[in-house]
Design a protein around this motif. Structure first.
Motif, PDB file in Angstrom:
ATOM      1  N   ILE A   1      -9.990  -0.739 -41.569  1.00 55.42           N
ATOM      2  CA  ILE A   1      -9.090  -0.892 -40.429  1.00 55.42           C
ATOM      3  C   ILE A   1      -8.022   0.185 -40.543  1.00 55.42           C
ATOM      4  O   ILE A   1      -7.404   0.369 -41.589  1.00 55.42           O
ATOM      5  CB  ILE A   1      -8.475  -2.300 -40.331  1.00 55.42           C
ATOM      6  CG1 ILE A   1      -7.659  -2.414 -39.055  1.00 55.42           C
ATOM      7  CG2 ILE A   1      -7.672  -2.664 -41.558  1.00 55.42           C
ATOM      8  CD1 ILE A   1      -7.474  -3.819 -38.557  1.00 55.42           C
ATOM      9  N   TYR A   2      -7.873   0.920 -39.461  1.00 61.05           N
ATOM     10  CA  TYR A   2      -6.999   2.093 -39.466  1.00 61.05           C
ATOM     11  C   TYR A   2      -5.601   1.712 -38.983  1.00 61.05           C
ATOM     12  O   TYR A   2      -5.343   0.588 -38.554  1.00 61.05           O
ATOM     13  CB  TYR A   2      -7.599   3.173 -38.568  1.00 61.05           C
ATOM     14  CG  TYR A   2      -8.934   3.686 -39.059  1.00 61.05           C
ATOM     15  CD1 TYR A   2      -9.013   4.785 -39.911  1.00 61.05           C
ATOM     16  CD2 TYR A   2     -10.120   3.055 -38.692  1.00 61.05           C
ATOM     17  CE1 TYR A   2     -10.239   5.256 -40.368  1.00 61.05           C
ATOM     18  CE2 TYR A   2     -11.353   3.514 -39.145  1.00 61.05           C
ATOM     19  CZ  TYR A   2     -11.407   4.612 -39.983  1.00 61.05           C
ATOM     20  OH  TYR A   2     -12.613   5.059 -40.442  1.00 61.05           O
ATOM     21  N   ASP A   3      -4.692   2.682 -39.053  1.00 58.30           N
ATOM     22  CA  ASP A   3      -3.354   2.465 -38.525  1.00 58.30           C
ATOM     23  C   ASP A   3      -3.399   2.456 -36.996  1.00 58.30           C
ATOM     24  O   ASP A   3      -4.346   2.960 -36.380  1.00 58.30           O
ATOM     25  CB  ASP A   3      -2.411   3.576 -39.004  1.00 58.30           C
ATOM     26  CG  ASP A   3      -2.125   3.478 -40.492  1.00 58.30           C
ATOM     27  OD1 ASP A   3      -2.254   2.363 -41.046  1.00 58.30           O
ATOM     28  OD2 ASP A   3      -1.783   4.501 -41.104  1.00 58.30           O
ATOM     29  N   ILE A   4      -2.368   1.889 -36.403  1.00 58.02           N
ATOM     30  CA  ILE A   4      -2.286   1.868 -34.941  1.00 58.02           C
ATOM     31  C   ILE A   4      -2.292   3.306 -34.421  1.00 58.02           C
ATOM     32  O   ILE A   4      -1.578   4.172 -34.929  1.00 58.02           O
ATOM     33  CB  ILE A   4      -1.024   1.133 -34.485  1.00 58.02           C
ATOM     34  CG1 ILE A   4      -1.103  -0.346 -34.892  1.00 58.02           C
ATOM     35  CG2 ILE A   4      -0.839   1.255 -32.980  1.00 58.02           C
ATOM     36  CD1 ILE A   4       0.164  -1.128 -34.589  1.00 58.02           C
TER      37      ILE A   4
ATOM     38  N   TYR B   1     -21.067  10.541 -31.173  1.00 60.86           N
ATOM     39  CA  TYR B   1     -21.049  10.014 -29.809  1.00 60.86           C
ATOM     40  C   TYR B   1     -19.732   9.290 -29.570  1.00 60.86           C
ATOM     41  O   TYR B   1     -19.238   8.567 -30.444  1.00 60.86           O
ATOM     42  CB  TYR B   1     -22.206   9.036 -29.571  1.00 60.86           C
ATOM     43  CG  TYR B   1     -23.569   9.682 -29.554  1.00 60.86           C
ATOM     44  CD1 TYR B   1     -24.130  10.146 -28.364  1.00 60.86           C
ATOM     45  CD2 TYR B   1     -24.300   9.830 -30.738  1.00 60.86           C
ATOM     46  CE1 TYR B   1     -25.389  10.731 -28.343  1.00 60.86           C
ATOM     47  CE2 TYR B   1     -25.553  10.415 -30.735  1.00 60.86           C
ATOM     48  CZ  TYR B   1     -26.097  10.859 -29.531  1.00 60.86           C
ATOM     49  OH  TYR B   1     -27.337  11.454 -29.527  1.00 60.86           O
ATOM     50  N   LEU B   2     -19.197   9.469 -28.359  1.00 57.28           N
ATOM     51  CA  LEU B   2     -17.937   8.845 -27.968  1.00 57.28           C
ATOM     52  C   LEU B   2     -18.138   8.132 -26.630  1.00 57.28           C
ATOM     53  O   LEU B   2     -18.573   8.747 -25.656  1.00 57.28           O
ATOM     54  CB  LEU B   2     -16.834   9.902 -27.821  1.00 57.28           C
ATOM     55  CG  LEU B   2     -16.519  10.755 -29.055  1.00 57.28           C
ATOM     56  CD1 LEU B   2     -15.677  11.959 -28.655  1.00 57.28           C
ATOM     57  CD2 LEU B   2     -15.793   9.922 -30.113  1.00 57.28           C
ATOM     58  N   PHE B   3     -17.787   6.842 -26.588  1.00 55.43           N
ATOM     59  CA  PHE B   3     -17.936   6.073 -25.357  1.00 55.43           C
ATOM     60  C   PHE B   3     -16.646   5.317 -25.061  1.00 55.43           C
ATOM     61  O   PHE B   3     -15.932   4.889 -25.972  1.00 55.43           O
ATOM     62  CB  PHE B   3     -19.075   5.061 -25.474  1.00 55.43           C
ATOM     63  CG  PHE B   3     -20.424   5.682 -25.702  1.00 55.43           C
ATOM     64  CD1 PHE B   3     -21.038   6.443 -24.721  1.00 55.43           C
ATOM     65  CD2 PHE B   3     -21.087   5.505 -26.913  1.00 55.43           C
ATOM     66  CE1 PHE B   3     -22.279   7.018 -24.928  1.00 55.43           C
ATOM     67  CE2 PHE B   3     -22.324   6.069 -27.133  1.00 55.43           C
ATOM     68  CZ  PHE B   3     -22.925   6.826 -26.140  1.00 55.43           C
ATOM     69  N   VAL B   4     -16.366   5.128 -23.771  1.00 56.35           N
ATOM     70  CA  VAL B   4     -15.262   4.282 -23.346  1.00 56.35           C
ATOM     71  C   VAL B   4     -15.825   3.217 -22.416  1.00 56.35           C
ATOM     72  O   VAL B   4     -16.530   3.522 -21.450  1.00 56.35           O
ATOM     73  CB  VAL B   4     -14.131   5.090 -22.664  1.00 56.35           C
ATOM     74  CG1 VAL B   4     -14.658   5.988 -21.546  1.00 56.35           C
ATOM     75  CG2 VAL B   4     -13.060   4.144 -22.117  1.00 56.35           C
ATOM     76  N   ALA B   5     -15.552   1.961 -22.737  1.00 57.60           N
ATOM     77  CA  ALA B   5     -15.979   0.852 -21.882  1.00 57.60           C
ATOM     78  C   ALA B   5     -15.002   0.776 -20.714  1.00 57.60           C
ATOM     79  O   ALA B   5     -13.815   0.506 -20.900  1.00 57.60           O
ATOM     80  CB  ALA B   5     -15.977  -0.453 -22.677  1.00 57.60           C
TER      81      ALA B   5
ATOM     82  N   GLY C   1      -4.159   9.799 -27.425  1.00 60.28           N
ATOM     83  CA  GLY C   1      -4.091  11.235 -27.692  1.00 60.28           C
ATOM     84  C   GLY C   1      -4.236  11.611 -29.149  1.00 60.28           C
ATOM     85  O   GLY C   1      -4.484  12.776 -29.470  1.00 60.28           O
ATOM     86  N   ASP C   2      -4.096  10.623 -30.043  1.00 62.42           N
ATOM     87  CA  ASP C   2      -4.150  10.915 -31.478  1.00 62.42           C
ATOM     88  C   ASP C   2      -5.484  10.525 -32.118  1.00 62.42           C
ATOM     89  O   ASP C   2      -5.633  10.626 -33.337  1.00 62.42           O
ATOM     90  CB  ASP C   2      -3.021  10.165 -32.194  1.00 62.42           C
ATOM     91  CG  ASP C   2      -1.652  10.648 -31.753  1.00 62.42           C
ATOM     92  OD1 ASP C   2      -1.521  11.840 -31.426  1.00 62.42           O
ATOM     93  OD2 ASP C   2      -0.713   9.823 -31.726  1.00 62.42           O
ATOM     94  N   LEU C   3      -6.444  10.088 -31.316  1.00 57.91           N
ATOM     95  CA  LEU C   3      -7.750   9.715 -31.868  1.00 57.91           C
ATOM     96  C   LEU C   3      -8.426  10.927 -32.495  1.00 57.91           C
ATOM     97  O   LEU C   3      -8.503  12.000 -31.885  1.00 57.91           O
ATOM     98  CB  LEU C   3      -8.650   9.146 -30.769  1.00 57.91           C
ATOM     99  CG  LEU C   3      -8.381   7.702 -30.330  1.00 57.91           C
ATOM    100  CD1 LEU C   3      -9.158   7.391 -29.056  1.00 57.91           C
ATOM    101  CD2 LEU C   3      -8.752   6.725 -31.428  1.00 57.91           C
ATOM    102  N   ASN C   4      -8.937  10.742 -33.713  1.00 55.68           N
ATOM    103  CA  ASN C   4      -9.684  11.810 -34.388  1.00 55.68           C
ATOM    104  C   ASN C   4     -11.151  11.693 -33.989  1.00 55.68           C
ATOM    105  O   ASN C   4     -11.891  10.882 -34.533  1.00 55.68           O
ATOM    106  CB  ASN C   4      -9.528  11.685 -35.898  1.00 55.68           C
ATOM    107  CG  ASN C   4     -10.325  12.743 -36.644  1.00 55.68           C
ATOM    108  OD1 ASN C   4     -10.798  13.714 -36.059  1.00 55.68           O
ATOM    109  ND2 ASN C   4     -10.486  12.560 -37.946  1.00 55.68           N
ATOM    110  N   THR C   5     -11.556  12.500 -33.036  1.00 57.29           N
ATOM    111  CA  THR C   5     -12.915  12.399 -32.491  1.00 57.29           C
ATOM    112  C   THR C   5     -13.910  13.326 -33.179  1.00 57.29           C
ATOM    113  O   THR C   5     -15.116  13.220 -32.938  1.00 57.29           O
ATOM    114  CB  THR C   5     -12.904  12.714 -30.985  1.00 57.29           C
ATOM    115  OG1 THR C   5     -12.390  14.047 -30.790  1.00 57.29           O
ATOM    116  CG2 THR C   5     -12.034  11.720 -30.234  1.00 57.29           C
ATOM    117  N   LYS C   6     -13.432  14.207 -34.035  1.00 55.16           N
ATOM    118  CA  LYS C   6     -14.305  15.235 -34.615  1.00 55.16           C
ATOM    119  C   LYS C   6     -15.339  14.658 -35.585  1.00 55.16           C
ATOM    120  O   LYS C   6     -16.358  15.296 -35.846  1.00 55.16           O
ATOM    121  CB  LYS C   6     -13.457  16.292 -35.331  1.00 55.16           C
ATOM    122  CG  LYS C   6     -12.572  17.090 -34.387  1.00 55.16           C
ATOM    123  CD  LYS C   6     -11.756  18.128 -35.144  1.00 55.16           C
ATOM    124  CE  LYS C   6     -10.870  18.920 -34.193  1.00 55.16           C
ATOM    125  NZ  LYS C   6     -10.041  19.932 -34.913  1.00 55.16           N
TER     126      LYS C   6
END
Length: 239
Positions: free
Chosen positions: A145-148, A161-165, A152-157
């Motif tokens: 479990i990560y910090d809040i 695959y990246l999805f948004v519901a 804009g600060d999501l580490n997507t690298k």
């Protein structure tokens, strides 16, 4: 068989001592007796069959009988879960742990109705929930479990695959998008709060490479959406 997570450094030769809440649980809740057997699981994934030797005031002493095969989950799904009311968020943590998620990112969004000021204290509670759910479901690793985090600060690298519901547009279903995903791929799905993501947040997510997916024709609560995603992913990719 009852399972308990232990620190690796609590093992000496073929003996291990269990302290704190787990000691209390074994002695006073489960009412185990010397000779009873349980499973002990190190946080780095090693699993042992153990036998209770004795109960001291502050700890339970056990003897390791043999190593056991670790049941590893063969896929990687992280969920970005927007902060919601306490009971709903904690229910989601329990159920998605049982369903096999690898990590949870608590998201602070424009429409979040929860403002956590002392996250380190709250995180301790979240870790306890994850640990107990992993023990109950016989997982050999606890989800991270990560910090809040803000959008804009999501580490997507680190993800393939990246999805948004997102339920406000016509787009592809989650199921249709999972047909090409391999168990070795790392996937992140983010879920909005009550009221969903704002248009600005959706725009920012798409700019970061997220693909919108539908969870069906009905509007799901955030905790229900998390369970649905974890279930579909497990069925389509994990099994």
């Amino acid at each position: 068989m009852q399972r308990y997570f232990i620190e690796k450094n609590h093992i000496e030769a073929d003996k291990v001592c269990i302290y704190g809440k787990d000691h209390h649980h074994m002695k006073n809740v489960m009412r185990f007796k010397p000779g009873d057997q349980v499973v002990v699981n190190t946080y780095d994934g090693f699993v042992y069959l153990a036998q209770i030797l004795d109960f001291a005031k502050d700890y339970t002493e056990l003897s390791l009988i043999k190593s056991m095969e670790a049941k590893n989950i063969n896929y990687h799904l992280d969920l970005g879960l927007s902060l919601t009311k306490k009971d709903a968020f904690e229910l989601a943590l329990k159920k998605i742990t049982e369903l096999g998620v690898s990590g949870i990112i608590p998201l602070e969004t424009e429409r979040s109705i929860i403002n956590i000021k002392d996250y380190e204290k709250k995180k301790e509670r979240y870790l306890t929930i994850l640990k107990e759910s992993a023990e109950q479901s016989e997982r050999n690793q606890i989800p991270l479990i990560y910090d809040i985090t803000q959008i804009g600060d999501l580490n997507t690298k680190i993800y393939d695959y990246l999805f948004v519901a997102y339920a406000r547009e016509d787009h592809m279903t989650l199921k249709s998008q999972l047909t090409e995903i391999k168990s070795s791929d790392k996937v992140l799905v983010v879920i909005g709060p009550e009221g969903g993501f704002s248009k600005t947040e959706i725009k920012n997510l798409k700019e970061k490479g997220f693909v919108s997916v539908s969870l069906g024709d009905t509007i799901l609560r955030a905790e229900t959406a998390a369970m649905y995603i974890a279930s579909v992913f497990r069925f389509m990719v994990g099994e």
